[in-house]
Scaffold this motif. Sequence first.
Motif, PDB file in Angstrom:
ATOM      1  N   TYR A 181       0.837  -1.208   0.000  1.00 37.59           N
ATOM      2  CA  TYR A 181       0.000   0.000   0.000  1.00 37.59           C
ATOM      3  C   TYR A 181       0.870   1.256   0.000  1.00 37.59           C
ATOM      4  N   ARG A 182       1.971   1.168   0.725  1.00 34.99           N
ATOM      5  CA  ARG A 182       2.881   2.320   0.725  1.00 34.99           C
ATOM      6  C   ARG A 182       3.490   2.539  -0.648  1.00 34.99           C
ATOM      7  N   GLU A 183       3.802   1.434  -1.306  1.00 33.45           N
ATOM      8  CA  GLU A 183       4.377   1.564  -2.655  1.00 33.45           C
ATOM      9  C   GLU A 183       3.383   2.280  -3.578  1.00 33.45           C
ATOM     10  N   ALA A 184       2.109   1.923  -3.441  1.00 32.21           N
ATOM     11  CA  ALA A 184       1.093   2.587  -4.267  1.00 32.21           C
ATOM     12  C   ALA A 184       1.034   4.070  -3.921  1.00 32.21           C
ATOM     13  N   LEU A 185       1.072   4.378  -2.615  1.00 33.04           N
ATOM     14  CA  LEU A 185       1.038   5.790  -2.186  1.00 33.04           C
ATOM     15  C   LEU A 185       2.242   6.544  -2.720  1.00 33.04           C
ATOM     16  N   ASP A 186       3.411   5.934  -2.586  1.00 32.75           N
ATOM     17  CA  ASP A 186       4.625   6.604  -3.072  1.00 32.75           C
ATOM     18  C   ASP A 186       4.533   6.830  -4.568  1.00 32.75           C
ATOM     19  N   GLY A 187       4.039   5.798  -5.271  1.00 25.82           N
ATOM     20  CA  GLY A 187       3.900   5.906  -6.731  1.00 25.82           C
ATOM     21  C   GLY A 187       2.980   7.052  -7.118  1.00 25.82           C
ATOM     22  N   MET A 188       1.992   7.346  -6.266  1.00 29.56           N
ATOM     23  CA  MET A 188       1.030   8.409  -6.590  1.00 29.56           C
ATOM     24  C   MET A 188       1.549   9.789  -6.192  1.00 29.56           C
ATOM     25  N   GLN A 189       2.722   9.852  -5.610  1.00 36.34           N
ATOM     26  CA  GLN A 189       3.400  11.131  -5.295  1.00 36.34           C
ATOM     27  C   GLN A 189       2.486  12.114  -4.564  1.00 36.34           C
ATOM     28  N   GLY A 190       1.860  11.640  -3.509  1.00 37.24           N
ATOM     29  CA  GLY A 190       1.058  12.548  -2.682  1.00 37.24           C
ATOM     30  C   GLY A 190      -0.409  12.611  -3.078  1.00 37.24           C
ATOM     31  N   LEU A 191      -0.779  12.017  -4.195  1.00 37.01           N
ATOM     32  CA  LEU A 191      -2.195  12.012  -4.590  1.00 37.01           C
ATOM     33  C   LEU A 191      -2.927  10.911  -3.797  1.00 37.01           C
ATOM     34  N   PRO A 192      -4.232  11.047  -3.593  1.00 35.73           N
ATOM     35  CA  PRO A 192      -4.932  10.072  -2.753  1.00 35.73           C
ATOM     36  C   PRO A 192      -5.079   8.686  -3.390  1.00 35.73           C
TER      37      PRO A 192
END
Length: 585
Positions: free
Chosen positions: A338-349
């Motif tokens: 989940y963190r990888e997805a968050l990081d990939g989104m560069q601050g987007l929800p």
Amino acid sequence: MTFSVHGLAVARGIAIGRAVLVASSRVDVAHYFIQSEQIPAEIERVRQGRNAVVEELQRLQADMPADAPHELTALLDVHLMLLQDEALTGGVKHWITERLYNAEWALTTQFEVIARQFDEMEDEYLRERKADLEQVVERILRYMKGVASPVAPPASSPRRKTQQDLLLDDTVDVPLVLVAHDLSPADMLQFKESVFAGFVTDVGGKTSHTAIVARSMDIPAVVGARAASQLVRQDDWVIIDGDAGVIIVDPSPIILAEYGFRQRQTELERERLSRLRHTPAVTIDGHRIELLANIEQPGDAVGAVRAGAVGVGLFRSEFLFMGRTGNLPGEDEQYRAYREALDGMQGLPVTIRTIDVGADKPLDSKAHKDTHLNPALGLRAIRWSLADPAMFRTQLRAVLRAAAHGKVNLLFPMLAHSNEIRQTLAQVDLARAELDARGEAYGPIQLGAMIEVPAAALMVRTFLRYFDFLSIGTNDLIQYTLAIDRADEAVAHLYDPVHPAVLRLVADVIAEGERQGKSVCVCGETAGDVTMTRLLLGLGLRSFSMHPAQILAVKQEILRADTRKLVPWAQQVLDGEEPAALLAS
Ligand code: PEP
Ligand code: MG
């Protein structure tokens, strides 16, 4: 001789290439191209695998008790004979040397070639030897699994060929299209990084999860093509028309030229659309529309940002759980994903949906075939999670912990009863309490429910009392409203996103959300269908979540839309008996 096979259009575009037939049972075989200097090593790997199996069978033969049934000894003889047959070994060498296929791919390709010859035999006894060959090949593959490939598979992908190239160059490095009877979503997912330029399956509906994964790969695909895997032969030239849902086998030069032209047109159109990437999605009358991405794996987030998504509207977390033969990811592994997805989104929800397995998304496509009569009505999605609260809370804790590092929304699939809502929210509270007890940090999250069962749409007010936001899963909402199995190509013609009953449910949920000032998104395939964009805008939808590949085309529709005109028109469509006819007007 040229012929065509009709199926269901799944993913846009045209692919032209040679057919690779893949038997569903062996789809976990890696497909990659080797370098020419690796040819001897790959041939050697197959030779070692074959020799090991020969030795194993010879040992079995030697240890066979004297009173063993005759059938058994005869069977071993047949297997040994097949293993030593030049048709198998010579063919495998051919695919490795001439086409630079990796060893496993070469072996399964040659199996398909010989299996087809067995199928065509008059003699029933000989026809049945195909099953023996299959066993022999699987034994070799199993052996080879223990023998590491001498080099890591390169992430090679043949460059897209022009039609001119195709006519001139008939050796290696031509695009390949995969033809299979069936592929589970997890199987499909493992082809994501592979070499194939297009997919065809015999079975599946337009919104089956296999089709959804194919669409997310953004390469032409056709499902529900019935007998395609029987009619197409290994290495046949095939055109996949992903817009029309047709495949053309053995095309004449004129047909090739026509499709080559269309292929280039599609590429030009994509290039043109890519200019919209940084343009805000605002209608002519000034409504800003949220365009979000649906993703299956954390790594997809990067592509979502690249495609211009302003967040992830649906992370189908079940893909972290599928195809793992029962060994489910633990809390830390999920947290990292989940963190990888968050990081990939560069601050987007990022909106993470809790595990939604069952129906056409079995946890393990090989070991587990759902034998229930109506798996889509069975223990799937939130029902599955609530039936195993410990597993469910493991996921909830992982999501809550990830929320300490970025904006996370949590979405629950397939809720239909108020007691399910209460149980679900109680599990979230419990998960928080468990993290508190451990002294573990976690972040704030918005909680949302999917509206994908008619019951949920009809009790939308209850849902809005409990949840911060809603997301309409039109794929299931259509399936359950119209009683049409979304994965069954036989009833695909009845699967109707603009059926008046479906539209009424969608419209009411959007309107009630608007009245209560809560966000309503559509995250089913309807959201990425450009023919539906104007209608959804007219019904008041302001948040769409779709495959990243669809975002720019939908944005183009939004930029041309004026909701002042669309609202009265959408009401007309809603009140009509045949919305489809009005939609075309
Ligand atoms: C849906 O049902 O519309 C949805 C988005 O969920 P899934 O396709 O994964 O069932
Ligand atoms: Mg669903």
